[in-house]
Design a protein around this motif. Structure first.
Motif, PDB file in Angstrom:
ATOM      1  N   ARG A  84       1.460   6.622  -9.481  1.00  0.00           N
ATOM      2  CA  ARG A  84       2.659   6.618  -8.626  1.00  0.00           C
ATOM      3  C   ARG A  84       2.305   6.985  -7.189  1.00  0.00           C
ATOM      4  O   ARG A  84       2.778   6.344  -6.238  1.00  0.00           O
ATOM      5  N   VAL A 123       9.946   2.711  -4.915  1.00  0.00           N
ATOM      6  CA  VAL A 123       9.015   2.063  -5.839  1.00  0.00           C
ATOM      7  C   VAL A 123       9.755   1.695  -7.123  1.00  0.00           C
ATOM      8  O   VAL A 123       9.629   0.571  -7.643  1.00  0.00           O
ATOM      9  N   THR A 125       6.108   3.618   0.904  1.00  0.00           N
ATOM     10  CA  THR A 125       7.507   3.907   0.608  1.00  0.00           C
ATOM     11  C   THR A 125       7.625   5.119  -0.308  1.00  0.00           C
ATOM     12  O   THR A 125       6.626   5.728  -0.700  1.00  0.00           O
ATOM     13  N   SER A 126       8.847   5.472  -0.670  1.00  0.00           N
ATOM     14  CA  SER A 126       9.114   6.647  -1.503  1.00  0.00           C
ATOM     15  C   SER A 126       9.074   6.288  -2.990  1.00  0.00           C
ATOM     16  O   SER A 126       9.098   5.099  -3.361  1.00  0.00           O
ATOM     17  N   TYR A 127       9.056   7.306  -3.826  1.00  0.00           N
ATOM     18  CA  TYR A 127       9.053   7.098  -5.278  1.00  0.00           C
ATOM     19  C   TYR A 127      10.298   6.331  -5.723  1.00  0.00           C
ATOM     20  O   TYR A 127      10.203   5.388  -6.521  1.00  0.00           O
ATOM     21  N   GLN A 179       2.907   4.461  -4.031  1.00  0.00           N
ATOM     22  CA  GLN A 179       3.732   4.833  -2.872  1.00  0.00           C
ATOM     23  C   GLN A 179       2.949   4.624  -1.577  1.00  0.00           C
ATOM     24  O   GLN A 179       3.489   4.128  -0.593  1.00  0.00           O
TER      25      GLN A 179
END
Length: 286
Positions: A29, A43, A38-40, A33
């Motif tokens: 993860r 995603v 980008t953010s979790y 990202q």
């Protein structure tokens, strides 16, 4: 050989690859990202999104680098702390979630202990700057000085302060030496506190990559707490607050150092989210 085209397939392949090589699945993860910038949550919203050939190659290369032994945070060059992204490299310790609790515990104590807002804070051994910068951004009225013995660490901390637009006075030097002649309302520190004989129990990923000067300390990991307890009475206003992260077996000994140095203070040992003694707070009353 990997066969994936979209985000979900890539994460599934990465999880298997990491488990097969004895690494934590969360690295997949973190790398994704980074690759997508980008953010979790973003995603998770775009699991069917196709990856470019370049993204696939970057994803694979970073995971292979991590599997070879390098901490995933150094591979991607950043770590999350208190809701913000901090640059990290081998010059600094990777910020830990437990240290977020030191920041939160400090913020929660300020209204109770202080009647005014124009407070001066020192972060001793700032490393990546995570504590100092988080405190400044959460409490903009604070004046903050951050010190470190390592020029490389200070350079990383300064980059983080610039990126996150935090006004911090960074100073090079050992413990309280860069603070000579000044008084503070708040002093925070997450010093090296691991005893040298504990190294055999530690992960090779940590030992081979994170700076030993930020991990280990003499006197069974207690020397810097003892020195801080001896030095800080000359630097504290009244009222004042001292907050320290500690190793989970060190609470009683560190608390005694500070109770002996500040006989009238309230010294408490606080547990982290996992129930382990992880912080010392020394509240110095008027």
């Amino acid at each position: 050989m990997m066969t994936y085209k979209n985000v979900m397939e890539a994460l599934e392949w990465a999880s298997s690859f990491l488990v097969d090589n004895g690494r934590e699945q969360t690295a997949a993860r973190i790398v994704m990202q980074h690759v997508l910038g980008t953010s979790y949550s973003e995603v998770m919203l775009h699991l069917q999104e196709e990856l470019t050939a370049e993204q696939q190659e970057t994803f694979k290369a970073l995971l292979e680098e991590h599997v070879s032994g390098r901490p995933v945070q150094y591979c991607v060059g950043s770590e999350e702390f208190y809701g913000r992204s901090f640059l990290v490299d081998e010059s600094v310790l990777i910020p830990r979630p437990e240290t977020e609790e030191l920041v939160l515990g400090t913020i929660n104590r300020l209204p109770k202990l202080f009647q005014h807002q124009t407070l001066k804070l020192a972060d001793i051994g700032t490393g990546s700057g995570a504590i100092a910068i988080s405190m400044k951004l959460e409490c903009p009225e604070l004046t903050i000085i951050a010190t470190d013995l390592s020029e490389d660490a200070l350079a990383t901390a300064q980059k983080n302060a610039q990126r996150l637009e935090a006004d911090i006075d960074f100073r090079l030097g050992d413990l309280t030496a860069p603070l000579a002649g000044e008084k503070f309302d708040i002093v925070l520190s997450n010093p090296p506190y691991i005893a040298f004989d504990e190294a055999q129990e530690m992960s090779s990923v940590v030992l081979e990559h994170e700076p030993h000067s930020a991990l280990f300390a003499e006197e069974d990991g207690l020397i810097l707490y003892r020195k801080l307890a001896e030095q800080l009475p000359f630097y504290m206003n009244s009222p004042a607050l001292i907050g320290l992260e500690i190793g989970y077996t060190q609470g009683e000994k560190v608390a005694k150092f500070f109770q002996d140095s500040f006989p009238q203070a309230t010294v408490s040992i606080e547990k982290d989210i996992n129930g382990k003694p992880r912080m010392i707070f020394c509240e110095i009353h008027v």
